[in-house]
Each structure stands twice: as C-alpha cells, then as structure tokens.
Design an enzyme around this catalytic site. Sequence first.
Site, PDB file in Angstrom:
ATOM      1  N   LYS A 174       1.449  40.678  19.045  1.00 28.33           N
ATOM      2  CA  LYS A 174       0.957  39.282  18.600  1.00 28.33           C
ATOM      3  C   LYS A 174       2.870  38.420  17.964  1.00 28.33           C
ATOM      4  CE  LYS A 174       2.026  39.120  13.529  1.00 28.33           C
ATOM      5  NZ  LYS A 174       3.006  37.972  13.531  1.00 28.33           N
ATOM      6  N   ASN A 175       3.929  39.574  18.272  1.00 27.03           N
ATOM      7  CA  ASN A 175       5.511  38.798  17.631  1.00 27.03           C
ATOM      8  C   ASN A 175       5.828  38.601  19.362  1.00 27.03           C
ATOM      9  OD1 ASN A 175       4.936  38.407  15.490  1.00 27.03           O
ATOM     10  ND2 ASN A 175       6.122  39.971  14.972  1.00 27.03           N
ATOM     11  N   ARG A 206       3.721  30.143  10.513  1.00 26.60           N
ATOM     12  CA  ARG A 206       4.871  29.987  10.407  1.00 26.60           C
ATOM     13  C   ARG A 206       5.828  29.415  11.440  1.00 26.60           C
ATOM     14  NH1 ARG A 206       9.098  31.812   9.949  1.00 26.60           N
ATOM     15  NH2 ARG A 206      10.178  30.310   8.881  1.00 26.60           N
ATOM     16  N   CYS A 229       6.420  31.404   2.244  1.00 28.72           N
ATOM     17  CA  CYS A 229       4.755  32.295   2.940  1.00 28.72           C
ATOM     18  C   CYS A 229       5.258  33.465   1.989  1.00 28.72           C
ATOM     19  CB  CYS A 229       4.909  33.174   4.021  1.00 28.72           C
ATOM     20  SG  CYS A 229       5.858  34.178   4.306  1.00 28.72           S
ATOM     21  N   ARG A 233      11.807  31.721   4.192  1.00 22.95           N
ATOM     22  CA  ARG A 233      11.789  31.350   5.754  1.00 22.95           C
ATOM     23  C   ARG A 233      12.424  30.212   5.815  1.00 22.95           C
ATOM     24  NH1 ARG A 233       6.702  35.297   7.765  1.00 22.95           N
ATOM     25  NH2 ARG A 233       8.162  35.273   9.372  1.00 22.95           N
ATOM     26  N   ASP A 256       8.242  45.351   9.332  1.00 20.65           N
ATOM     27  CA  ASP A 256       7.319  44.751   9.359  1.00 20.65           C
ATOM     28  C   ASP A 256       6.614  46.242   9.432  1.00 20.65           C
ATOM     29  OD1 ASP A 256       7.180  42.447  11.854  1.00 20.65           O
ATOM     30  OD2 ASP A 256       7.747  42.745  10.008  1.00 20.65           O
ATOM     31  N   VAL A 306      16.054  42.058   5.036  1.00 20.68           N
ATOM     32  CA  VAL A 306      15.534  41.288   5.657  1.00 20.68           C
ATOM     33  C   VAL A 306      14.583  40.516   4.891  1.00 20.68           C
ATOM     34  CG1 VAL A 306      14.203  40.979   7.952  1.00 20.68           C
ATOM     35  CG2 VAL A 306      15.721  42.437   7.512  1.00 20.68           C
ATOM     36  N   ARG A 316      -4.736  38.334  11.067  1.00 20.34           N
ATOM     37  CA  ARG A 316      -4.063  37.694  10.978  1.00 20.34           C
ATOM     38  C   ARG A 316      -2.847  39.069  12.760  1.00 20.34           C
ATOM     39  NH1 ARG A 316      -0.171  34.281   7.622  1.00 20.34           N
ATOM     40  NH2 ARG A 316       1.226  33.964  10.582  1.00 20.34           N
TER      41      ARG A 316
END
Length: 417
Positions: free
Chosen positions: A22-23, A93, A117, A122, A305, A327, A397
């Site tokens: 996804k990223n 975002r 979020c 962010r 993550d 983070v 998502r």
Amino acid sequence: MDKIIVRGGHRLQGEVQVSGAKNAALPLLCATLLAAGTHELRNLPGLRDIDTAVQLLHIMGAQTEAGAPGTLRINADDIICAEAPYDLVRTMRASVLVLGPLLARLGYARVSLPGGCAIGARPVDQHLSGLEAMGAQISLEHGYIEARAKRLRGARIYLDIPTVGGTENLLMAATLAHGRTIIENAACEPEIEDLATALQHMGAQIEGAGSDTLTIHGVDSLRPMNHTVMSDRIEAGTFMVAAAITGGDVLVVGAQPEHLEAVISKLRQSGAEVHCVAEGIRVQCNTTLQPLRIKTSPHPGFPTDMQAQFMALLTQADGTSVISENVFENRFMHVSELQRLGAQIRVEGRQATIQGKANLLGAPVMATDLRASASLVLAALAAENTTEISRIYHLDRGYEKLEVKLKKLGADIKRVS
Ligand code: EPZ
C-alpha cells in the site's frame, strides 16, 4: 458496518501470499501525474486507500483502465484539475502526495491540509518548507495549501525529520525541477526506493535511492512508468506475527527479508524460528515466547507500522516487555481494546509496558486505526472463545482480504455485515 468474528485457539499452518505494498502503491499512483502518456502499474493491492487514490487521479483528469487483477493503466495526458478536495484528503492523508507532482507538472496545486488522524497530528511542514526551498510560493487558506511555481528550481534541502511522505513529495517534485536538488536526512524506507526505481525508469536522474541523501538532476519531461509494485513488508510482518502468536508454522510467500531485518531480529529474540527461503519467509513457533524491548524508529529501525502487532504478540510472552513509540505521538489506541481482551498493559507517555503471559478471553472490541485493527485480529487468534471486532473499515484500508487469507491458514474467522 462489517464486523470480523474470530474464535481463537487455532495454530496457523500453510502458505500465504503477500499483496503489493500500500505504502509504495500510493506514491507511485501520484507519480503518474508527472508524465503524460499511459502508465502501467502491476501488483496493486485491492484496498480502499488504492480506490481513493484512483478516485483522486480521476478528479485531476487522468483516465484509468483496469487490466489483469492488480494491473491498472493510467493515462495522464490531460491533467486539468490541480485541486485535491477536503472530502477526499480527509479520508486518506496520503492524498497530500499529489502536491509535488502537480506543482512540478502544472506549476500550481491546491491541496486540502490533510488534518490529523487517530495516531497523531501529522503535520506537513517539512513538505512545504522543502517546496519553498525549491522556489514555490505557498499559502495556507481556508484549510487548503495553495502552491505556485513557474518552474521549481533545484535546492539543497535538509529535512528536520526523515519524513516518508515529505521525502516522496520532494523527490517527485525535484525530478522536473531546473537544476540539482539534494535532499539530506531523507527517509530510507523501501517504499521510497521502489518509487525512485519507477521514477528512474520514467527518465528521472536520481542518485542515492534507499539512502538518507538523495541527489536529483531535474529533467524537462518524463515518460510514462511501467512498474510492478513491491510486496507489502508490513502485511508480511503481520502474517509472521500471526504464525508466532498462534504457535504455528507459516510460509509468507513474497516477503522480502531485506525489508524486514528489524522485525526478523525481534521475532527471533522472542523465540520464534524465522527461516528466509527462496519463496519468502517461514515462521515457526512452538516455544514459550520471551519478552522484548522494542523502540520504533525510521527505517532501518523497527517500523512503527509493526508496533501494534508486536504489542499483541508480547501479551503472550512470559515476562515484562517494553515498547517505545518514537515516531507518532498517539499510536497506542489499540491498548485499551487489547485490555478488554485481558491484556496487562500500562502506558506512560510514549512507553507501554506489557505484562505477560496474559490469558486472553474473547470479547467485543473496536478498531480505531489500520494497524490497531490488525493488532486486535492477532490477539483474537490467541484468545479463548469468540472475539467480535467492529469498525473494520480501518482494516480494509491496508489489508487485502485479511480474513480470507487467515482462514486459509486454519483460523476460525469470518466477516459478517
Ligand atoms: C508514512 O506516513 C506511512 N504512510 C505510514 O503508514 C507510516 O507509519 C509512516 O510513513 C512512518 O513510517 C504512507 O506511506 C502512505 P511521516 P507519513 O511523514 O509519510 C512527523 C500505515 O499504517 N512529520 O514519516 O505520514 C509526523 O507527524 C501508515 O500504513 C512532521 O512533523 O509519515 C510523524 O510524527 C500509518 N512534519 C512523523 O513525522 C512533516 O512535514 C513521521 O511521519 C511530516 C511528518
């Protein structure tokens, strides 16, 4: 709204195929705005965020055509709208990643401020100061970023923090700037290297991909990309934890060990066996788990993550574990839900202390953000009786058919509407 129902206690066994990342896919989709012509992207994951990004491209004027599963052709000849509206940006975002490409291609962009979020404020200050260094005039009005630049010019940019999105926005903008751009203290996540590879195939001149210093020599135009998205290292890591937390034996096909060194190291420290093989990574676990100390940090450190997933795992370790989330400022939303299942966790600021081994008992819980959702599914796999997870739109998502993949591995899991 859909829910996921899990009856825990089953060892997971077998093979699972990792989907595209996804990223990596999100910035790659935004990068198609940089060049006219028809781009082709393969191995795209079937996720809500990908659908949202494609919707955004349509708003900008791109035409898309789906090919084989996971393949999308994008024609970016007529990018006529340079506005990313609030109602889209607030749902994802990462939409802010159209800012650099639009500014580079059209000389103008109007992008809604992403807003915060669940996991934190962010901000995008690093994105904006980097673009200003490249000559963009930027103003913030009515919750929108307005950016203008006749033509961006190369600059030496030093990022205050190695921001992933900031590095991606500035990298994409620099490919069409006049002159040389150097981005120092750049993020080194593998997804950025994947983006840089695709940009180079488009004709961009980039040195240092994958390092913390990127040098980009701007060119006048780029050709369409033709790229296969890398595999999702966070999805892979999530399945590796699923194998460990259920005392199972799972081969995660397509997982790339070079993207998961910190995760592999921590899993091995916990007592799981991790074998890197040709097809991917195999995780076996039939011992009592050992407690760990984990500190999240930018790549190649332990990925934020994967923090929520490891917190679920460490509820089953025999001893006291400590996780520091360095983070994001508010990425412990999963703690209160894990406590409902019987986890013994104490949070003080950015540090969580997990007392194991907790005997988890199924209960109704609620997902709050993407990786928190995964954490609840993992805990449910190890909990006795039934766990019902609501608000799993968060899960959709970032995970493609997670319940289908886990069921194939032997989990007693189903989705109900
Ligand atoms: C990317 O988000 C990922 N999302 C996130 O994954 C991931 O958690 C994050 O990188 C860190 O690895 C995508 O790639 C789409 P950052 P991003 O900019 O780019 C602060 C998931 O679960 N910051 O590196 O937004 C920021 O507040 C998602 O898949 C500034 O202060 O992350 C945060 O505390 C969640 N100013 C920290 O830096 C800025 O201008 C890291 O943010 C930019 C960021």
